[in-house]
Design an enzyme around this catalytic site. Structure first.
Site, PDB file in Angstrom:
ATOM      1  N   ASN A  37     -23.308 -51.720 -14.233  1.00  0.00           N
ATOM      2  CA  ASN A  37     -23.005 -50.523 -13.256  1.00  0.00           C
ATOM      3  C   ASN A  37     -23.804 -50.830 -11.707  1.00  0.00           C
ATOM      4  O   ASN A  37     -23.817 -50.358 -11.489  1.00  0.00           O
ATOM      5  CB  ASN A  37     -24.189 -49.094 -13.913  1.00  0.00           C
ATOM      6  CG  ASN A  37     -25.671 -49.475 -14.041  1.00  0.00           C
ATOM      7  OD1 ASN A  37     -26.177 -50.473 -13.945  1.00  0.00           O
ATOM      8  ND2 ASN A  37     -26.999 -48.654 -14.253  1.00  0.00           N
ATOM      9  N   LEU A  76     -27.194 -56.544 -23.040  1.00  0.00           N
ATOM     10  CA  LEU A  76     -28.472 -56.872 -22.858  1.00  0.00           C
ATOM     11  C   LEU A  76     -28.826 -56.314 -20.897  1.00  0.00           C
ATOM     12  O   LEU A  76     -29.336 -56.005 -20.436  1.00  0.00           O
ATOM     13  CB  LEU A  76     -27.968 -58.609 -22.159  1.00  0.00           C
ATOM     14  CG  LEU A  76     -28.080 -59.748 -22.407  1.00  0.00           C
ATOM     15  CD1 LEU A  76     -27.237 -59.489 -23.900  1.00  0.00           C
ATOM     16  CD2 LEU A  76     -27.302 -60.817 -21.111  1.00  0.00           C
ATOM     17  N   GLY A 105     -24.034 -47.160 -31.823  1.00  0.00           N
ATOM     18  CA  GLY A 105     -22.705 -45.738 -32.136  1.00  0.00           C
ATOM     19  C   GLY A 105     -21.432 -46.504 -32.598  1.00  0.00           C
ATOM     20  O   GLY A 105     -21.195 -46.461 -33.240  1.00  0.00           O
ATOM     21  N   LYS A 108     -21.446 -48.967 -34.738  1.00  0.00           N
ATOM     22  CA  LYS A 108     -21.653 -48.386 -36.258  1.00  0.00           C
ATOM     23  C   LYS A 108     -19.720 -48.288 -36.448  1.00  0.00           C
ATOM     24  O   LYS A 108     -19.270 -48.210 -37.805  1.00  0.00           O
ATOM     25  CB  LYS A 108     -22.256 -47.321 -35.845  1.00  0.00           C
ATOM     26  CG  LYS A 108     -22.269 -47.084 -37.399  1.00  0.00           C
ATOM     27  CD  LYS A 108     -22.822 -45.724 -37.145  1.00  0.00           C
ATOM     28  CE  LYS A 108     -23.010 -44.707 -38.195  1.00  0.00           C
ATOM     29  NZ  LYS A 108     -23.027 -42.945 -38.254  1.00  0.00           N
ATOM     30  N   TYR A 148     -40.644 -50.246 -19.888  1.00  0.00           N
ATOM     31  CA  TYR A 148     -40.124 -51.572 -20.347  1.00  0.00           C
ATOM     32  C   TYR A 148     -41.040 -51.612 -21.705  1.00  0.00           C
ATOM     33  O   TYR A 148     -39.201 -52.119 -22.436  1.00  0.00           O
ATOM     34  CB  TYR A 148     -40.430 -52.514 -19.230  1.00  0.00           C
ATOM     35  CG  TYR A 148     -39.181 -53.668 -19.568  1.00  0.00           C
ATOM     36  CD1 TYR A 148     -37.887 -53.452 -19.318  1.00  0.00           C
ATOM     37  CD2 TYR A 148     -39.763 -54.586 -20.081  1.00  0.00           C
ATOM     38  CE1 TYR A 148     -37.288 -55.360 -19.641  1.00  0.00           C
ATOM     39  CE2 TYR A 148     -39.010 -56.116 -20.060  1.00  0.00           C
ATOM     40  CZ  TYR A 148     -38.031 -55.671 -19.779  1.00  0.00           C
ATOM     41  OH  TYR A 148     -37.273 -57.318 -19.793  1.00  0.00           O
ATOM     42  N   GLN A 165     -30.276 -48.204 -42.409  1.00  0.00           N
ATOM     43  CA  GLN A 165     -29.232 -46.483 -42.688  1.00  0.00           C
ATOM     44  C   GLN A 165     -28.074 -46.986 -43.093  1.00  0.00           C
ATOM     45  O   GLN A 165     -27.383 -46.086 -44.024  1.00  0.00           O
ATOM     46  CB  GLN A 165     -29.936 -45.665 -41.890  1.00  0.00           C
ATOM     47  CG  GLN A 165     -29.445 -44.338 -42.180  1.00  0.00           C
ATOM     48  CD  GLN A 165     -29.836 -43.741 -40.888  1.00  0.00           C
ATOM     49  OE1 GLN A 165     -31.170 -43.189 -39.907  1.00  0.00           O
ATOM     50  NE2 GLN A 165     -29.375 -42.382 -41.437  1.00  0.00           N
ATOM     51  N   ARG A 189     -39.899 -61.659  -9.156  1.00  0.00           N
ATOM     52  CA  ARG A 189     -40.652 -62.389 -10.428  1.00  0.00           C
ATOM     53  C   ARG A 189     -40.588 -63.238  -9.831  1.00  0.00           C
ATOM     54  O   ARG A 189     -40.498 -63.686  -9.037  1.00  0.00           O
ATOM     55  CB  ARG A 189     -39.262 -62.326 -11.435  1.00  0.00           C
ATOM     56  CG  ARG A 189     -38.664 -61.186 -12.047  1.00  0.00           C
ATOM     57  CD  ARG A 189     -37.862 -61.398 -13.403  1.00  0.00           C
ATOM     58  NE  ARG A 189     -36.893 -61.267 -12.918  1.00  0.00           N
ATOM     59  CZ  ARG A 189     -35.598 -60.947 -13.890  1.00  0.00           C
ATOM     60  NH1 ARG A 189     -36.115 -61.777 -14.889  1.00  0.00           N
ATOM     61  NH2 ARG A 189     -34.562 -60.997 -13.962  1.00  0.00           N
TER      62      ARG A 189
HETATM   63  P1  NAD Z   1     -31.147 -58.173 -14.487  1.00  0.00           P
HETATM   64  O1  NAD Z   1     -31.964 -57.374 -14.508  1.00  0.00           O
HETATM   65  O2  NAD Z   1     -30.374 -59.751 -14.069  1.00  0.00           O
HETATM   66  O3  NAD Z   1     -29.670 -57.670 -15.121  1.00  0.00           O
HETATM   67  C1  NAD Z   1     -29.886 -56.743 -16.069  1.00  0.00           C
HETATM   68  C2  NAD Z   1     -28.685 -56.320 -16.079  1.00  0.00           C
HETATM   69  O4  NAD Z   1     -27.838 -54.779 -16.537  1.00  0.00           O
HETATM   70  C3  NAD Z   1     -27.300 -55.617 -14.708  1.00  0.00           C
HETATM   71  O5  NAD Z   1     -26.560 -56.775 -14.171  1.00  0.00           O
HETATM   72  C4  NAD Z   1     -27.614 -54.263 -14.230  1.00  0.00           C
HETATM   73  O6  NAD Z   1     -27.662 -53.893 -13.677  1.00  0.00           O
HETATM   74  C5  NAD Z   1     -26.997 -54.203 -15.673  1.00  0.00           C
HETATM   75  N1  NAD Z   1     -27.934 -52.425 -15.970  1.00  0.00           N
HETATM   76  C6  NAD Z   1     -29.461 -52.204 -15.893  1.00  0.00           C
HETATM   77  N2  NAD Z   1     -29.222 -51.098 -16.326  1.00  0.00           N
HETATM   78  C7  NAD Z   1     -28.046 -50.487 -16.625  1.00  0.00           C
HETATM   79  C8  NAD Z   1     -27.225 -49.553 -17.254  1.00  0.00           C
HETATM   80  N3  NAD Z   1     -28.267 -48.086 -17.388  1.00  0.00           N
HETATM   81  N4  NAD Z   1     -25.544 -48.838 -17.731  1.00  0.00           N
HETATM   82  C9  NAD Z   1     -24.926 -50.755 -17.254  1.00  0.00           C
HETATM   83  N5  NAD Z   1     -26.061 -51.248 -17.064  1.00  0.00           N
HETATM   84  C10 NAD Z   1     -26.700 -51.641 -16.650  1.00  0.00           C
HETATM   85  O7  NAD Z   1     -31.627 -59.052 -15.559  1.00  0.00           O
HETATM   86  P2  NAD Z   1     -31.599 -60.206 -16.735  1.00  0.00           P
HETATM   87  O8  NAD Z   1     -32.932 -61.599 -16.280  1.00  0.00           O
HETATM   88  O9  NAD Z   1     -30.894 -60.917 -16.929  1.00  0.00           O
HETATM   89  O10 NAD Z   1     -32.345 -59.954 -18.142  1.00  0.00           O
HETATM   90  C11 NAD Z   1     -31.427 -59.565 -19.095  1.00  0.00           C
HETATM   91  C12 NAD Z   1     -31.820 -58.933 -20.088  1.00  0.00           C
HETATM   92  O11 NAD Z   1     -32.656 -59.532 -20.981  1.00  0.00           O
HETATM   93  C13 NAD Z   1     -32.514 -57.653 -19.890  1.00  0.00           C
HETATM   94  O12 NAD Z   1     -31.794 -56.579 -21.198  1.00  0.00           O
HETATM   95  C14 NAD Z   1     -33.990 -58.135 -19.767  1.00  0.00           C
HETATM   96  O13 NAD Z   1     -34.828 -56.886 -20.355  1.00  0.00           O
HETATM   97  C15 NAD Z   1     -33.779 -59.625 -20.848  1.00  0.00           C
HETATM   98  N6  NAD Z   1     -35.079 -59.592 -20.570  1.00  0.00           N
HETATM   99  C16 NAD Z   1     -34.919 -61.400 -20.034  1.00  0.00           C
HETATM  100  C17 NAD Z   1     -36.211 -61.799 -19.560  1.00  0.00           C
HETATM  101  C18 NAD Z   1     -35.957 -62.797 -18.751  1.00  0.00           C
HETATM  102  O14 NAD Z   1     -36.828 -63.637 -18.124  1.00  0.00           O
HETATM  103  N7  NAD Z   1     -34.427 -62.884 -17.979  1.00  0.00           N
HETATM  104  C19 NAD Z   1     -36.999 -61.715 -20.663  1.00  0.00           C
HETATM  105  C20 NAD Z   1     -36.979 -61.079 -21.475  1.00  0.00           C
HETATM  106  C21 NAD Z   1     -35.623 -60.185 -21.508  1.00  0.00           C
HETATM  107  N1  UDP Z   2     -46.901 -63.246 -10.105  1.00  0.00           N
HETATM  108  C1  UDP Z   2     -47.390 -64.250  -9.051  1.00  0.00           C
HETATM  109  N2  UDP Z   2     -46.236 -63.903  -7.802  1.00  0.00           N
HETATM  110  C2  UDP Z   2     -45.923 -63.427  -7.160  1.00  0.00           C
HETATM  111  C3  UDP Z   2     -45.327 -62.777  -8.728  1.00  0.00           C
HETATM  112  C4  UDP Z   2     -45.694 -62.367  -9.824  1.00  0.00           C
HETATM  113  O1  UDP Z   2     -48.691 -63.914  -9.335  1.00  0.00           O
HETATM  114  O2  UDP Z   2     -45.390 -63.471  -6.523  1.00  0.00           O
HETATM  115  C5  UDP Z   2     -47.553 -63.055 -11.595  1.00  0.00           C
HETATM  116  C6  UDP Z   2     -47.254 -61.903 -12.057  1.00  0.00           C
HETATM  117  O3  UDP Z   2     -48.688 -61.051 -11.842  1.00  0.00           O
HETATM  118  C7  UDP Z   2     -47.265 -62.200 -13.609  1.00  0.00           C
HETATM  119  C8  UDP Z   2     -46.487 -63.966 -13.444  1.00  0.00           C
HETATM  120  O4  UDP Z   2     -46.272 -64.230 -12.013  1.00  0.00           O
HETATM  121  O5  UDP Z   2     -48.429 -62.506 -14.009  1.00  0.00           O
HETATM  122  C9  UDP Z   2     -45.091 -63.074 -14.353  1.00  0.00           C
HETATM  123  O6  UDP Z   2     -44.402 -62.234 -13.063  1.00  0.00           O
HETATM  124  P1  UDP Z   2     -42.969 -61.677 -13.060  1.00  0.00           P
HETATM  125  O7  UDP Z   2     -42.454 -60.728 -12.619  1.00  0.00           O
HETATM  126  O8  UDP Z   2     -41.876 -62.325 -13.324  1.00  0.00           O
HETATM  127  O9  UDP Z   2     -42.686 -61.576 -15.366  1.00  0.00           O
HETATM  128  P2  UDP Z   2     -43.795 -60.701 -16.218  1.00  0.00           P
HETATM  129  O10 UDP Z   2     -43.791 -61.874 -17.160  1.00  0.00           O
HETATM  130  O11 UDP Z   2     -45.345 -60.462 -15.679  1.00  0.00           O
HETATM  131  O12 UDP Z   2     -43.167 -59.550 -16.754  1.00  0.00           O
END
Ligand code: NAD
Ligand code: UDP
Length: 317
Positions: A37, A76, A105, A108, A148, A165, A189
């Protein structure tokens, strides 16, 4: 011709990780349906795929049901950076929970495998170090990160209940901090913030004292882990930790970024956000044993590739 070619749905496919996954699945010969989206994802992440004959894009919100004919799902969709997921916390929780229900769903109805992008955030501010999959976590259910963390925990519960299930084939990956090209420059980040700040000669913002730790995985390594997990028979449900066990303090990361960019940026200290985990490092024994997987890109080369990406991006802007 790839005789094992499948039609694969990637939700969140225009995001940072999703777009790399789309690339990889196309390279492997599959058809890819990217559903997004564009809440945090961007067209530019998938612009190079729009004319690919095996790639399709659907603009859709996973909190609403969708009817598609596919062979596999990677779920994702969900904003991942604290700044983005805290911007609309109700929508974040809905995306994790309603999104999981809708995708489960769909899986499934079609009797197909489904992969969930879960997170190390399910461990909260961990009291066990490094974190193993058996650890139940230490999560504040009421704080600013809860939309989150609890959303992802509830999604895991839903995956395991559908598995028990309804006999659904599930694959749950717990992803630790991952970085690389196509991260959003303003998503807040730590890796993207520090690199952009260093390249622009702005102050580097350390939250707290910078002693908190994270383990940073390069995106290509993570995507390899995704694909291996999905393709390892139905018995392996996960959760499986996927991340790089190299652990660094935030201060060490800032110093490394300054060194690699040759920047003159200064470090400035800002308040630590609420519930910010103090330590995070994956135990990846399970991934090593069951997937034969471990990261191959260490922090310095990974950062160099990411710096190159942001350097180009900032010049284009
Ligand atoms: P991102 O924000 O770049 O990507 C998320 C994507 O999901 C985006 O393209 C966004 O537009 C889409 N999205 C959000 N809400 C939506 C919705 N309601 N319907 C359809 N699309 C939707 O983040 P990312 O780093 O690519 O993360 C991808 C996945 O991996 C996420 O589920 C995140 O929780 C998980 N994850 C990422 C990290 C990381 O370090 N990058 C760590 C842990 C988990
Ligand atoms: N952080 C920081 N400065 C920044 C952004 C993040 O010191 O400009 C710190 C944040 O407080 C956390 C760590 O970096 O302790 C990782 O943050 P991020 O948002 O990347 O991911 P998190 O693991 O916290 O989800």
């Amino acid at each position: 011709m790839n005789t094992d070619a499948r039609r694969i749905l990637v939700t969140g496919g225009a995001g940072f990780l999703g777009s790399h996954l789309c690339d990889r699945l196309l390279e492997d010969g599959h058809e890819v349906l990217c559903l997004d989206n564009f809440y945090t994802g961007r067209k530019r992440n998938i612009a190079h795929l729009l004319r690919h004959e095996r790639f399709d894009l659907i603009r859709h919100d996973v909190t609403f049901p969708v009817y598609l004919e596919i062979d596999e799902i990677y779920n994702l969709a969900c904003p991942a950076s604290p700044v983005h997921y805290q911007n609309d916390p109700v929508q974040t929780l809905k995306t994790s929970v309603h999104g999981a229900i809708n995708m489960l769903g769909l899986a499934k109805r079609l009797h197909i495998p489904i992969f969930q992008a879960s997170t190390s955030e399910v461990y909260g501010d961990p009291t066990v170090h490094p974190q193993t999959e058996g650890y139940w976590g230490n999560v504040n259910p009421l704080g600013i990160r809860s939309c989150y963390d609890e959303g992802k925990r509830a999604a895991e519960t839903l995956f395991f209940d559908y598995h028990r299930q309804h006999g659904l084939e599930i694959k749950v990956a717990r992803i630790f901090n991952t970085y690389g090209p196509r991260m959003h420059p303003n998503d807040g980040r730590v890796v993207s913030n520090f690199i952009v700040q260093a390249l622009q000669g702005r102050d580097i913002t350390i939250y707290g004292e910078g002693s908190q730790t994270r383990s940073f995985c390069y995106v290509d390594d993570l995507i390899e882990g995704f694909v291996r997990l999905m393709n390892t028979g139905p018995d392996l449900t996960g959760p499986v930790n996927l991340g790089n066990p190299g652990e660094f303090s935030i201060l060490q990361l800032a110093e490394k970024v300054i060194e690699l960019t040759g920047s003159k940026s200064k470090l400035v200290y800002k308040p630590l956000p609420a519930d910010d985990p103090t330590q995070r490092c994956p135990d990846i024994s399970l991934a090593k044993k069951t997937l034969g997987w471990e990261p191959t890109v260490s922090l310095e080369p990974g950062l160099k590739r990411t710096i190159e990406y942001f350097d180009e991006l900032l010049h284009d802007a």
